[in-house]
Design a protein around this motif. Structure first.
Motif, mmCIF file in Angstrom:
data_model
loop_
_atom_site.group_PDB
_atom_site.id
_atom_site.type_symbol
_atom_site.label_atom_id
_atom_site.label_comp_id
_atom_site.label_asym_id
_atom_site.label_seq_id
_atom_site.Cartn_x
_atom_site.Cartn_y
_atom_site.Cartn_z
ATOM 1 N N UNK A 192 35.968 -13.547 -21.616
ATOM 2 C CA UNK A 192 35.870 -12.930 -20.294
ATOM 3 C C UNK A 192 37.227 -12.717 -19.626
ATOM 4 N N UNK A 193 38.254 -13.442 -20.057
ATOM 5 C CA UNK A 193 39.577 -13.276 -19.446
ATOM 6 C C UNK A 193 40.658 -13.205 -20.525
ATOM 7 N N UNK A 194 40.591 -12.177 -21.386
ATOM 8 C CA UNK A 194 41.603 -12.060 -22.446
ATOM 9 C C UNK A 194 42.986 -11.808 -21.843
ATOM 10 N N UNK A 195 44.000 -12.412 -22.449
ATOM 11 C CA UNK A 195 45.355 -12.306 -21.906
ATOM 12 C C UNK A 195 46.068 -11.038 -22.372
ATOM 13 N N UNK A 196 45.508 -10.352 -23.355
ATOM 14 C CA UNK A 196 46.161 -9.147 -23.882
ATOM 15 C C UNK A 196 45.109 -8.232 -24.490
ATOM 16 N N UNK A 197 45.524 -6.989 -24.752
ATOM 17 C CA UNK A 197 44.618 -6.027 -25.402
ATOM 18 C C UNK A 197 44.244 -6.518 -26.798
ATOM 19 N N UNK A 198 45.176 -7.179 -27.480
ATOM 20 C CA UNK A 198 44.894 -7.729 -28.818
ATOM 21 C C UNK A 198 43.755 -8.744 -28.755
ATOM 22 N N UNK A 199 43.822 -9.669 -27.789
ATOM 23 C CA UNK A 199 42.765 -10.686 -27.647
ATOM 24 C C UNK A 199 41.448 -10.028 -27.276
ATOM 25 N N UNK A 200 41.489 -9.094 -26.329
ATOM 26 C CA UNK A 200 40.263 -8.425 -25.875
ATOM 27 C C UNK A 200 39.550 -7.764 -27.045
ATOM 28 N N UNK A 201 40.310 -7.090 -27.894
ATOM 29 C CA UNK A 201 39.687 -6.378 -29.012
ATOM 30 C C UNK A 201 39.284 -7.334 -30.122
ATOM 31 N N UNK A 202 40.040 -8.420 -30.284
ATOM 32 C CA UNK A 202 39.722 -9.355 -31.373
ATOM 33 C C UNK A 202 38.516 -10.219 -31.035
ATOM 34 N N UNK A 203 38.338 -10.545 -29.762
ATOM 35 C CA UNK A 203 37.214 -11.395 -29.347
ATOM 36 C C UNK A 203 35.975 -10.549 -29.078
ATOM 37 N N UNK A 204 35.525 -9.791 -30.057
ATOM 38 C CA UNK A 204 34.403 -8.880 -29.820
ATOM 39 C C UNK A 204 34.988 -7.581 -29.336
ATOM 40 N N UNK A 205 34.514 -6.477 -29.861
ATOM 41 C CA UNK A 205 35.189 -5.209 -29.601
ATOM 42 C C UNK A 205 35.338 -4.924 -28.114
ATOM 43 N N UNK A 214 45.757 -2.680 -17.575
ATOM 44 C CA UNK A 214 44.772 -2.191 -18.544
ATOM 45 C C UNK A 214 43.442 -2.857 -18.233
ATOM 46 N N UNK A 215 42.367 -2.135 -18.511
ATOM 47 C CA UNK A 215 41.036 -2.688 -18.296
ATOM 48 C C UNK A 215 40.337 -2.774 -19.650
ATOM 49 N N UNK A 216 39.950 -4.007 -20.020
ATOM 50 C CA UNK A 216 39.174 -4.197 -21.252
ATOM 51 C C UNK A 216 37.701 -4.055 -20.877
ATOM 52 N N UNK A 217 37.023 -3.149 -21.568
ATOM 53 C CA UNK A 217 35.625 -2.851 -21.256
ATOM 54 C C UNK A 217 34.785 -3.095 -22.503
ATOM 55 N N UNK A 218 33.868 -4.059 -22.425
ATOM 56 C CA UNK A 218 32.986 -4.334 -23.560
ATOM 57 C C UNK A 218 32.038 -3.159 -23.788
ATOM 58 N N UNK A 219 31.697 -2.883 -25.050
ATOM 59 C CA UNK A 219 30.841 -1.725 -25.352
ATOM 60 C C UNK A 219 29.496 -1.736 -24.632
ATOM 61 N N UNK A 220 28.958 -2.943 -24.346
ATOM 62 C CA UNK A 220 27.649 -2.992 -23.675
ATOM 63 C C UNK A 220 27.775 -3.004 -22.153
ATOM 64 N N UNK A 221 29.013 -2.803 -21.645
ATOM 65 C CA UNK A 221 29.222 -2.726 -20.198
ATOM 66 C C UNK A 221 29.298 -1.283 -19.728
ATOM 67 N N UNK A 222 29.025 -0.346 -20.633
ATOM 68 C CA UNK A 222 29.092 1.079 -20.296
ATOM 69 C C UNK A 222 27.681 1.658 -20.327
ATOM 70 N N UNK A 272 36.933 -1.675 -25.397
ATOM 71 C CA UNK A 272 37.646 -0.435 -25.111
ATOM 72 C C UNK A 272 38.745 -0.787 -24.121
ATOM 73 N N UNK A 273 39.983 -0.480 -24.425
ATOM 74 C CA UNK A 273 41.091 -0.818 -23.526
ATOM 75 C C UNK A 273 41.573 0.468 -22.865
ATOM 76 N N UNK A 274 41.382 0.545 -21.533
ATOM 77 C CA UNK A 274 41.683 1.770 -20.786
ATOM 78 C C UNK A 274 42.851 1.534 -19.838
ATOM 79 N N UNK A 275 43.738 2.532 -19.709
ATOM 80 C CA UNK A 275 44.799 2.402 -18.705
ATOM 81 C C UNK A 275 44.183 2.479 -17.309
#
Length: 353
Positions: free
Chosen positions: A228-241, A279-287, A243-246
């Motif tokens: 829920x609080x990834x520190x980077x785009x790498x963590x956000x994408x690695x901990x379950x897919x 950057x905003x990390x958006x989980x696929x099921x949050x869209x 979408x990283x948006x500017x």
């Protein structure tokens, strides 16, 4: 079996080189007694090297390794109070389950009768009472895995090491065995260091996850913190897919951040938000998608797949391709139509550069 004596683990400025290649540039970490800590990361990130250093199968180029407060940096594997469960289980095919579990005990000098009694207890502990007469070939993959865990546990180690322990099992069995390992660890209270590249596995079994990248710790925290609080785009994408948006944070007040993604504005609870580009990390099921030609954020469906309990979409937007998982839809939206993209509350995380 006597009580498990859970030990702590400490790496202090550990550097490990293989010739000119530096696998671990400078690793410091602590594992608290009685916890299950997972080293997670892609191939080549240093997680298996870390485990092998802990087991005594490798030795650091510099730095110190401590188990239960004792410096074991230069001790060989057989003088460390750890047991390892290997990816391949490494069971002796010609020995019964009972003899496999008793083997380490007898090797350490225990009389045969006592070793077999302890081995029986070990098999019962992992739910295999009465199966001691079977050869590994007569057991399922999940049962073989439990024999390997029993063999490691009867040695009553301070730390149990598990190297990709579920990778040889099919998906359904993996879910069941990871639950068994977690329940056993919580019931007996032993310290475990668990290596995997599978984020679902890490989320399911861990007290703490250490995500590694290029031999360093990219982030350490509870499963919920990392997801829920990834520190980077790498963590956000690695901990379950993800979408990283500017995006741009225009305003922060009372723990709420006003986040702009193009013309789309979203308010997000955020304890550490600051104004400016992010950057905003958006989980696929949050869209959520709806068929529409206008909206704050629009896109075009380029791919859809029906997967029984959900539908997956790829949507082309001005920010690139979004991966979307719709858990509610009964009828897939058709390809090549224009859709409005909406963000729901959960599964969004701000990442500051």
């Amino acid at each position: 079996m006597t009580m498990i004596k859970a030990g702590s683990v400490s790496f202090q400025n550990v550097i490990k080189k293989f010739g000119d290649f530096t696998a671990l540039p400078d690793l410091s970490m602590t594992v608290e007694p009685g916890t299950l800590v997972t080293l997670l990361g892609p191939s080549g990130c240093g997680k298996t090297t870390t485990l092998r250093l802990l087991a005594g199968l490798e030795h650091p180029t510099s730095g110190r390794v401590l188990i239960g407060g004792k410096d074991v940096t230069n001790l060989p594997a057989n003088e460390r109070d750890v047991s390892m469960v290997f990816q391949s289980y490494a069971l002796f095919p010609h020995m019964t389950s009972l003899d496999n579990v008793a083997y380490g005990l007898q090797s350490s000098g225990l009389k045969k009768a006592e070793a077999r009694e302890r081995a029986e207890e070990g098999l019962a502990l992992v739910g295999l009472a009465g199966m001691g007469h079977r050869l590994p070939a007569e057991l399922s993959g999940g049962q073989q895995q439990r024999v390997a865990v029993a063999r490691a546990l009867v040695l009553e180690p301070q730390v149990l090491l598990l190297d990709e322990p579920l990778s040889n099992l099919d998906a359904r069995l993996r879910r069941r065995v990871r639950t068994e390992i977690r329940e056993l660890q919580q019931r007996l209270g032993f310290t475990a260091v668990y290596v995997t590249h599978d984020q679902d596995e890490a989320l399911a079994v861990s007290d703490t996850i250490i995500v590694m990248k290029d031999g360093d710790i990219a982030q350490k925290g509870s499963p919920r913190e990392l997801y829920e609080a990834p520190a980077s785009a790498f963590i956000a994408d690695f901990m379950g897919e993800a979408n990283v948006l500017p995006c741009e944070v225009s305003h922060v007040e009372n723990g709420l951040a006003s986040v702009h993604i193009g013309d789309l504005m979203h308010q997000l609870p955020s304890a550490h938000a600051v104004t400016g580009k992010a950057q905003l990390a958006v989980r696929p099921n949050s869209i959520k998608l709806e068929q529409a030609t206008i909206g704050a954020l629009t896109g075009m469906i380029t791919h859809s797949a029906y997967l029984g309990d959900h539908i997956e979409y790829e949507v082309e937007t001005k920010f690139g391709k979004l991966f979307v998982v719709d858990m509610d839809a009964h009828e897939p939206l058709p390809r090549d139509i224009s859709v409005a993209v909406h963000l729901t509350g959960r599964g969004l995380a701000l990442i500051h550069h």
